[in-house]
Scaffold this motif. Structure first.
Motif, PDB file in Angstrom:
ATOM      1  N   CYS A   1     -20.916  16.156  20.910  1.00  0.00           N
ATOM      2  CA  CYS A   1     -20.955  15.735  22.312  1.00  0.00           C
ATOM      3  C   CYS A   1     -21.884  16.640  23.122  1.00  0.00           C
ATOM      4  O   CYS A   1     -22.745  16.155  23.854  1.00  0.00           O
ATOM      5  N   SER A   2     -21.730  17.942  22.975  1.00  0.00           N
ATOM      6  CA  SER A   2     -22.551  18.861  23.778  1.00  0.00           C
ATOM      7  C   SER A   2     -24.005  18.883  23.329  1.00  0.00           C
ATOM      8  O   SER A   2     -24.897  19.132  24.137  1.00  0.00           O
TER       9      SER A   2
ATOM     10  N   TYR B   1     -25.654  16.160  21.408  1.00  0.00           N
ATOM     11  CA  TYR B   1     -26.313  14.857  21.283  1.00  0.00           C
ATOM     12  C   TYR B   1     -25.806  13.774  22.220  1.00  0.00           C
ATOM     13  O   TYR B   1     -26.490  12.775  22.418  1.00  0.00           O
ATOM     14  N   LEU B   2     -24.618  13.940  22.763  1.00  0.00           N
ATOM     15  CA  LEU B   2     -24.068  12.939  23.681  1.00  0.00           C
ATOM     16  C   LEU B   2     -23.839  13.583  25.044  1.00  0.00           C
ATOM     17  O   LEU B   2     -22.758  13.506  25.620  1.00  0.00           O
ATOM     18  N   THR B   3     -24.866  14.220  25.560  1.00  0.00           N
ATOM     19  CA  THR B   3     -24.728  15.003  26.787  1.00  0.00           C
ATOM     20  C   THR B   3     -24.362  14.151  28.001  1.00  0.00           C
ATOM     21  O   THR B   3     -23.904  14.695  29.001  1.00  0.00           O
ATOM     22  N   HIS B   4     -24.540  12.857  27.895  1.00  0.00           N
ATOM     23  CA  HIS B   4     -24.172  11.966  28.999  1.00  0.00           C
ATOM     24  C   HIS B   4     -22.670  11.675  29.035  1.00  0.00           C
ATOM     25  O   HIS B   4     -22.175  11.095  29.994  1.00  0.00           O
ATOM     26  N   LEU B   5     -21.943  12.086  27.988  1.00  0.00           N
ATOM     27  CA  LEU B   5     -20.500  11.857  27.926  1.00  0.00           C
ATOM     28  C   LEU B   5     -19.734  13.163  28.103  1.00  0.00           C
ATOM     29  O   LEU B   5     -20.130  14.191  27.562  1.00  0.00           O
ATOM     30  N   SER B   6     -18.624  13.081  28.806  1.00  0.00           N
ATOM     31  CA  SER B   6     -17.714  14.226  28.831  1.00  0.00           C
ATOM     32  C   SER B   6     -16.973  14.234  27.495  1.00  0.00           C
ATOM     33  O   SER B   6     -16.895  13.215  26.801  1.00  0.00           O
TER      34      SER B   6
ATOM     35  N   THR C   1     -14.217  11.627  27.517  1.00  0.00           N
ATOM     36  CA  THR C   1     -14.694  10.266  27.268  1.00  0.00           C
ATOM     37  C   THR C   1     -15.063  10.080  25.807  1.00  0.00           C
ATOM     38  O   THR C   1     -14.752   9.048  25.202  1.00  0.00           O
TER      39      THR C   1
ATOM     40  N   LYS D   1     -32.229   6.018  16.142  1.00  0.00           N
ATOM     41  CA  LYS D   1     -32.754   6.201  17.506  1.00  0.00           C
ATOM     42  C   LYS D   1     -34.226   6.601  17.464  1.00  0.00           C
ATOM     43  O   LYS D   1     -35.036   6.144  18.270  1.00  0.00           O
TER      44      LYS D   1
END
Length: 91
Positions: free
Chosen positions: A28-29, A31-36, A39, A78
């Protein structure tokens, strides 16, 4: 001439994380920085992340993990998508 050995995404992730599974918090921190994280955990529970996530223990409080191979496939997809879009504009 330079040797152009191409290292796989999965291999590079394994080098970075020193394991074959990665805690969802790290994914998450990184590669998915747009998500908390909250979430991301909710999406992991619903299996709506762009890759599978799993718990190593059968417990509500157990941490979610992601396989390096699954994360690498998502990153590679991606990358391929971005390359196709770039080629549309630049060729």
């Amino acid at each position: 001439m330079r040797n152009r050995t191409q290292l796989s995404t999965a291999f590079m992730l394994a080098l970075r994380y020193q394991d074959t599974i990665i805690p969802l918090a790290d994914v998450c921190s990184d590669y998915l920085t747009h998500l908390s994280l909250k979430t991301a955990k909710e999406q992991a529970a619903a299996q709506t992340l762009p890759f599978p996530a799993f718990k190593a223990a059968n417990s509500q409080k157990a941490e979610y993990f992601v396989s390096i191979e699954d994360l690498a496939m998502w990153i590679d997809a991606k990358k391929a998508e971005a390359k196709r879009e770039w080629e549309k504009v630049n060729h």
